[in-house]
Design a protein around this motif. Sequence first.
Motif, PDB file in Angstrom:
ATOM      1  N   ARG A   1       0.803  -1.551  -5.486  1.00 34.92           N
ATOM      2  CA  ARG A   1       0.183  -0.220  -4.867  1.00 34.92           C
ATOM      3  C   ARG A   1       1.457   0.804  -4.200  1.00 34.92           C
ATOM      4  O   ARG A   1       1.207   1.952  -4.678  1.00 34.92           O
ATOM      5  CB  ARG A   1      -0.960  -0.378  -3.634  1.00 34.92           C
ATOM      6  CG  ARG A   1      -1.292   1.014  -3.265  1.00 34.92           C
ATOM      7  CD  ARG A   1      -2.812   0.826  -2.541  1.00 34.92           C
ATOM      8  NE  ARG A   1      -3.895   0.391  -3.031  1.00 34.92           N
ATOM      9  CZ  ARG A   1      -4.406   1.048  -3.952  1.00 34.92           C
ATOM     10  NH1 ARG A   1      -4.186   2.311  -4.358  1.00 34.92           N
ATOM     11  NH2 ARG A   1      -5.574   0.466  -4.659  1.00 34.92           N
ATOM     12  N   GLY A   2       2.092   0.252  -3.600  1.00 32.69           N
ATOM     13  CA  GLY A   2       3.404   1.122  -3.002  1.00 32.69           C
ATOM     14  C   GLY A   2       4.096   1.784  -4.511  1.00 32.69           C
ATOM     15  O   GLY A   2       4.580   2.915  -4.283  1.00 32.69           O
ATOM     16  N   HIS A   3       4.424   0.914  -5.334  1.00 33.64           N
ATOM     17  CA  HIS A   3       5.283   1.420  -6.368  1.00 33.64           C
ATOM     18  C   HIS A   3       4.398   2.320  -7.125  1.00 33.64           C
ATOM     19  O   HIS A   3       5.056   3.629  -7.775  1.00 33.64           O
ATOM     20  CB  HIS A   3       5.706   0.172  -7.140  1.00 33.64           C
ATOM     21  CG  HIS A   3       6.834   0.779  -8.167  1.00 33.64           C
ATOM     22  ND1 HIS A   3       8.251   0.575  -7.951  1.00 33.64           N
ATOM     23  CD2 HIS A   3       7.028   1.035  -9.481  1.00 33.64           C
ATOM     24  CE1 HIS A   3       8.874   1.020  -8.825  1.00 33.64           C
ATOM     25  NE2 HIS A   3       8.169   1.027  -9.778  1.00 33.64           N
TER      26      HIS A   3
ATOM     27  N   GLN B   1       2.099   4.189  -6.064  1.00 30.53           N
ATOM     28  CA  GLN B   1       1.956   5.666  -5.354  1.00 30.53           C
ATOM     29  C   GLN B   1       3.199   6.279  -5.373  1.00 30.53           C
ATOM     30  O   GLN B   1       3.414   7.656  -5.618  1.00 30.53           O
ATOM     31  CB  GLN B   1       1.875   5.368  -3.709  1.00 30.53           C
ATOM     32  CG  GLN B   1       0.357   5.023  -3.640  1.00 30.53           C
ATOM     33  CD  GLN B   1       0.006   4.240  -2.113  1.00 30.53           C
ATOM     34  OE1 GLN B   1       1.017   3.704  -1.474  1.00 30.53           O
ATOM     35  NE2 GLN B   1      -1.145   4.551  -1.571  1.00 30.53           N
ATOM     36  N   GLN B   2       4.561   5.752  -5.386  1.00 26.89           N
ATOM     37  CA  GLN B   2       5.746   6.415  -5.742  1.00 26.89           C
ATOM     38  C   GLN B   2       5.871   7.181  -6.880  1.00 26.89           C
ATOM     39  O   GLN B   2       6.326   8.294  -7.069  1.00 26.89           O
ATOM     40  CB  GLN B   2       6.832   5.546  -5.335  1.00 26.89           C
ATOM     41  CG  GLN B   2       8.079   5.990  -5.418  1.00 26.89           C
ATOM     42  CD  GLN B   2       9.157   5.137  -4.919  1.00 26.89           C
ATOM     43  OE1 GLN B   2       9.116   3.676  -4.885  1.00 26.89           O
ATOM     44  NE2 GLN B   2      10.374   5.547  -4.691  1.00 26.89           N
TER      45      GLN B   2
END
Length: 184
Positions: free
Chosen positions: A66-68, A70-71
Motif C-alpha cells: 500500500r505504501g509503495h 500510494q507513492q
Amino acid sequence: MLSGLKFDTFLGYSITRPTAAYLVDLCQHDRVNQVWELGSGISTLIFNRLVKAGTIAQVTAVEHDRGHWQQTERALVQEGKSSCTQLLHRSLVNHWYDLNPRDIEAPIDLLLIDGPPGKVCPKSRQPALDFFYNHLATGAYILLDDYYRQEEKEILQFWIQKYGLTLEAILPVGLISAIAVCRR
C-alpha cells in the motif's frame, strides 16, 4: 522521455537509467501497445509518459504494498496520469496478486515482472506466466527483474522449458543485478 525522473526516490528500489532507456527504446521501436507490470515505481512513470506520447496504448501496473502504491500514485498524479494508465492495488493471497484473469485485456505485448518480492515465498514470481501466458501476444516481451538471484534463474529455466520462451538478453542493472529479456 527520462528527463526529470528521480531514480533514487522509490523506497530504495528502482530501475536504473540504462534499464529505463532500454524500456523506452523497446517500446518506441517494437510494436508494444499493451503493457502489464508486476510491481510499480519509476517504470510505471516511464510507461505513463509513453502512453501520453502515443507510443503505447495502455499500461497496467499491479502493486501489493500500500505504501509503495500510494507513492507511485502520487508521482503519477504529479506527472499527469493518463486515463490509459492503471495502477492497481492488489493484496497478495496465497503469495500471489488478487487478480481476476477476466480483467486482463489481451493481447499483452510486454510483461515486466518485478513482483511479488522474493521475500514473500520461494520462487514468488514463478506463477506469473501461469497466470498471464494465455494473455500474451505472439512475440510478447517478458522481462524478469532481479535475475542475479538464483531463484529467478531457476524460474526462467522453468519457463523456457514449459513455455518455450526465447532468452534474448540479460541486461545488467547496476553492479549486482540484471533483467532477463525473453520473447514468447
